[in-house]
Enzyme design. Structure first.
Site, short mmCIF file in Angstrom:
data_model
loop_
_atom_site.label_atom_id
_atom_site.label_comp_id
_atom_site.label_asym_id
_atom_site.label_seq_id
_atom_site.Cartn_x
_atom_site.Cartn_y
_atom_site.Cartn_z
N GLU A 84 -44.90 0.04 -32.75
CA GLU A 84 -45.08 -1.26 -31.84
C GLU A 84 -45.82 -1.87 -32.41
OE1 GLU A 84 -44.45 -0.90 -26.71
OE2 GLU A 84 -46.76 -0.53 -27.63
N HIS A 96 -50.83 3.61 -26.36
CA HIS A 96 -50.46 1.71 -26.63
C HIS A 96 -51.86 0.81 -26.96
CE1 HIS A 96 -48.37 -1.45 -25.14
NE2 HIS A 96 -47.55 -0.73 -25.11
N GLY A 153 -41.02 -2.69 -22.22
CA GLY A 153 -41.97 -3.66 -21.40
C GLY A 153 -41.35 -4.43 -20.01
N GLY A 154 -41.76 -5.35 -20.10
CA GLY A 154 -41.13 -6.54 -18.93
C GLY A 154 -39.61 -6.72 -18.37
N SER A 200 -41.15 -6.24 -27.57
CA SER A 200 -39.94 -6.72 -26.90
C SER A 200 -38.70 -6.53 -26.91
CB SER A 200 -40.50 -8.75 -26.81
OG SER A 200 -42.00 -8.66 -27.06
N ASN A 217 -41.90 1.01 -20.17
CA ASN A 217 -43.72 1.43 -19.90
C ASN A 217 -44.08 0.08 -18.55
OD1 ASN A 217 -46.27 1.14 -20.14
ND2 ASN A 217 -46.27 0.37 -22.11
N TRP A 218 -44.45 0.23 -17.53
CA TRP A 218 -44.32 -0.51 -16.32
C TRP A 218 -45.65 -1.32 -16.77
CZ3 TRP A 218 -42.35 2.16 -10.95
CH2 TRP A 218 -40.53 1.72 -11.57
N LYS A 219 -46.42 -1.20 -16.87
CA LYS A 219 -48.23 -1.44 -16.96
C LYS A 219 -49.24 -1.40 -15.97
CE LYS A 219 -46.92 -3.36 -21.58
NZ LYS A 219 -46.71 -4.75 -22.54
N GLY A 244 -45.47 -8.48 -25.81
CA GLY A 244 -46.31 -9.12 -24.19
C GLY A 244 -46.11 -10.79 -24.88
#
Length: 255
Positions: A170, A98, A237-238, A216, A13-15, A176
């Site tokens: 999640e 999300h 995510g990141g 995460s 998920n690149w956001k 994050g």
């Protein structure tokens, strides 16, 4: 994971990250690193990056998704994108519900259900996000919150349509923040979701249903998390913005 019963899925998920040119470069870097993976590999990108992502992923095992979809086919919904628009350009996957959509953009359990319904009707596959806030975990109502979010989101979804849905657990407090649920905590809630699927549909449906963990997960903790019996992959995510880190997670899910 139990690959004898269900698919393992690692989705990025690149956001709100990466320009189209950066998208092309990152996917080209990722392709050789994840080639031959024994799990599904999906990258969910911002709308502006869709054409670049589809083009860069062509011929590889990487599938492309987006991060939201509206429930209406068209209309006065400035800034939104419909399911029909996505299917026409060839996007197969969409993230719905999300926590950042819920927190910053007014998403509710009811609008999540409407989006899920619209996505399925258009032939999209859904990555459905559920999870509790920190205060809800501290109040001991995690199971109730996750069951309620899941039940409302799946209203009107048939057993056959369920095959086109993945749920990503999640915990909001672990997105994050650098905090991660322990492998045991992640597995416990994923199991709650699987039991609910069994109640709503059947044990066979539940056994075949993919439940990811998405709070995460990274290159350092993925092995422990993915070793849990009810953790069938991750919504990343990141770490999905770094080719090497993402490939480590994909390799962990391929074992």
């Amino acid at each position: 994971m139990d690959k004898s019963k269900r698919a393992a899925v690692i989705a990025g998920n690149w956001k709100m990250n990466k320009t189209p040119s950066e998208t092309t470069a990152l996917i080209n870097e990722m392709k050789p690193l994840v080639a031959g993976a024994d799990c599904k590999v999906i990258l969910c990108v911002p709308y502006i990056d869709v054409f670049a992502a589809l083009d860069a992923a062509k011929g590889s095992n990487i599938e492309i998704g987006v991060e939201n979809v509206h429930w209406a086919e068209s209309g006065a919904f400035t800034g939104e994108v419909s399911a029909k628009m996505l299917t026409e350009v060839g996007v197969p996957y969409v993230i719905i519900g999300h926590s950042e959509r819920r927190q910053y953009f007014g998403e509710t359990d009811e609008t999540v259900n409407k989006r899920v319904r619209a996505a399925l009707d258009a032939g999209l596959k859904v990555i459905l996000c559920v999870g509790e806030r920190l205060e809800q975990r501290e109040q001991g109502v995690t199971d109730e919150v996750v069951r309620m979010q899941t039940k409302i989101a799946l209203q009107g979804v048939t057993s056959e349509e369920l095959k086109n849905i993945i749920i990503a657990y999640e915990p909001v407090w672990a997105i994050g923040t650098g905090k991660t649920a322990t492998p045991e905590q992640a597995n416990e809630v994923n199991h709650v979701i699987r039991v609910l699927i069994s109640e709503l549909y059947s044990k066979a449906d539940a056994d075949a249903f993919t439940v990811q963990y998405g709070g995460s997960m990274n290159a350092k903790n993925c092995d422990e998390l993915l070793a849990q019996p009810d953790v069938d992959g991750g919504l990343i995510g990141g770490a999905s913005l770094k080719a090497q880190d993402f490939s480590i997670i994909v390799k962990a899910a391929s074992k």
